[in-house]
Design an enzyme around this catalytic site. Structure first.
Site, mmCIF file in Angstrom:
data_model
loop_
_atom_site.group_PDB
_atom_site.id
_atom_site.type_symbol
_atom_site.label_atom_id
_atom_site.label_comp_id
_atom_site.label_asym_id
_atom_site.label_seq_id
_atom_site.Cartn_x
_atom_site.Cartn_y
_atom_site.Cartn_z
ATOM 1 N N LYS A 199 0.872 4.116 -2.953
ATOM 2 C CA LYS A 199 0.422 5.479 -2.691
ATOM 3 C C LYS A 199 1.552 6.493 -2.862
ATOM 4 O O LYS A 199 1.314 7.623 -3.310
ATOM 5 C CB LYS A 199 -0.198 5.569 -1.301
ATOM 6 C CG LYS A 199 -1.536 4.844 -1.199
ATOM 7 C CD LYS A 199 -2.548 5.394 -2.196
ATOM 8 C CE LYS A 199 -3.904 4.740 -2.070
ATOM 9 N NZ LYS A 199 -4.903 5.316 -3.017
ATOM 10 N N TYR A 231 0.825 -1.201 0.000
ATOM 11 C CA TYR A 231 0.000 0.000 0.000
ATOM 12 C C TYR A 231 0.867 1.262 0.000
ATOM 13 O O TYR A 231 0.599 2.214 -0.751
ATOM 14 C CB TYR A 231 -0.920 -0.022 1.222
ATOM 15 C CG TYR A 231 -2.006 1.021 1.167
ATOM 16 C CD1 TYR A 231 -3.087 0.875 0.301
ATOM 17 C CD2 TYR A 231 -1.970 2.138 1.976
ATOM 18 C CE1 TYR A 231 -4.094 1.820 0.252
ATOM 19 C CE2 TYR A 231 -2.972 3.096 1.936
ATOM 20 C CZ TYR A 231 -4.026 2.934 1.067
ATOM 21 O OH TYR A 231 -5.014 3.882 1.011
#
Length: 303
Positions: free
Chosen positions: A158, A154
């Site tokens: 991001k 993640y």
């Protein structure tokens, strides 16, 4: 200087709009008078949300990692409304746990949906945004500002979308397109609730320093995002304190490198004992996005 049209004069597209941030964002934009097109892979959920967004709202099934299909949907939305003014690249999924415990296909799927899906979204909708002098908001996360152990996929995705959006802003500005990055901390969404069902991950998050250890309500976060969209801001902060993280982000990896290993070592036996529970992305939207032809419709409230 080109005048920014009011939201009541705009057509806005939101990806990952079946639930969470995307669903409420579509509703709030519609409440401000925008005509909204909801994009995702859960057609029943999308249609239900669209019904709450007024008679001009529409829903469109598409995988954000499938550029051909997404481009066709972009063309269809443009033909339906005559223009597209704002696009929110919001679709995303998350996977928790140590890298070596992660299923590599699911790890790669997080990168594919969150990063390459955002790239495909930009590719599909930029022609319409260039014609309208529009705005693309890329939803990132606190994870783009500060890395975190047990969230490697993640965080990588991001950080990638943040950098992608900054580069795209410089690349398309002369064509009249504005590009923004949206930052959210842990926000009360399906994704965060799914992560919190994992006792070990929940405990580690609770030990983060304030204010990063809190879960924030969804509605105020989305209202701040809507305000940023209305201004076509280059940076949109869903929680007030995230703006200050920009000033200290350079120091965070060093601090994390000193403190993180101790925390992970403390949790390692429990992480190993429960590794089989973390093989797929978290939350119902994550389950939808885990398949080879699915896109996560829940984002983004994760650090």
């Amino acid at each position: 200087m080109t005048r920014t049209p009011p939201l009541s004069d705009q057509v806005a597209v939101v990806t990952g709009a079946a639930r969470g941030v995307g669903a409420l964002l579509a509703q709030r934009l519609a409440a401000r008078g925008a005509k909204v097109a909801l994009v995702g892979l859960e057609p029943d959920e999308l249609a239900a949300v669209a019904k709450t967004c007024g008679p001009d709202a529409t829903s469109w099934e598409a995988d954000v990692t499938d550029l051909e299909t997404l481009a066709a949907v972009a063309d269809a939305i443009r033909a339906h409304y005559g223009r597209i003014d704002t696009v929110v690249a919001n679709a995303g999924i998350a996977l928790g746990g140590p890298l070596l415990d992660a299923d590599h296909r699911m790890f790669s799927r997080v990168i594919e949906v969150n990063l390459l899906g955002s790239v495909a979204t930009a590719r599909a909708f930029l022609p319409a945004l260039i014609d309208s002098g529009g705005y693309l908001l890329q939803v990132a996360s606190l994870a783009a500002l500060t890395p975190a152990p047990l969230m490697t996929a993640y965080c990588a995705s991001k950080a990638g979308v943040e950098s992608f959006a900054h580069a795209l802003r410089a690349e398309t500005g002369h064509k009249g397109v504005k590009v923004g990055v949206g930052y959210l901390s842990w926000t009360d969404t399906d994704m965060v609730r799914g992560a919190d069902r994992d006792e070990v991950l929940r405990e580690m998050r609770a030990r983060l320093p304030w204010p990063a250890n809190k879960t924030y309500p969804l509605e105020p976060a989305v209202e701040r995002i809507v305000a940023g969209i209305a201004r076509r801001s280059p940076h949109v902060y869903a929680q007030w304190w995230l703006r200050g993280m920009q000033a200290v982000r350079g120091a965070i990896p060093g601090v994390l490198g000193r403190l993180g290993p101790r925390e992970v070592a403390r949790l390692e036996p429990r992480l190993a004992a429960t590794a089989a529970d973390r093989l797929r992305p978290v939350g119902a939207g994550g389950a939808a996005g885990a398949g080879g032809s699915a896109v996560g419709a829940a984002t983004d409230g994760s650090a």
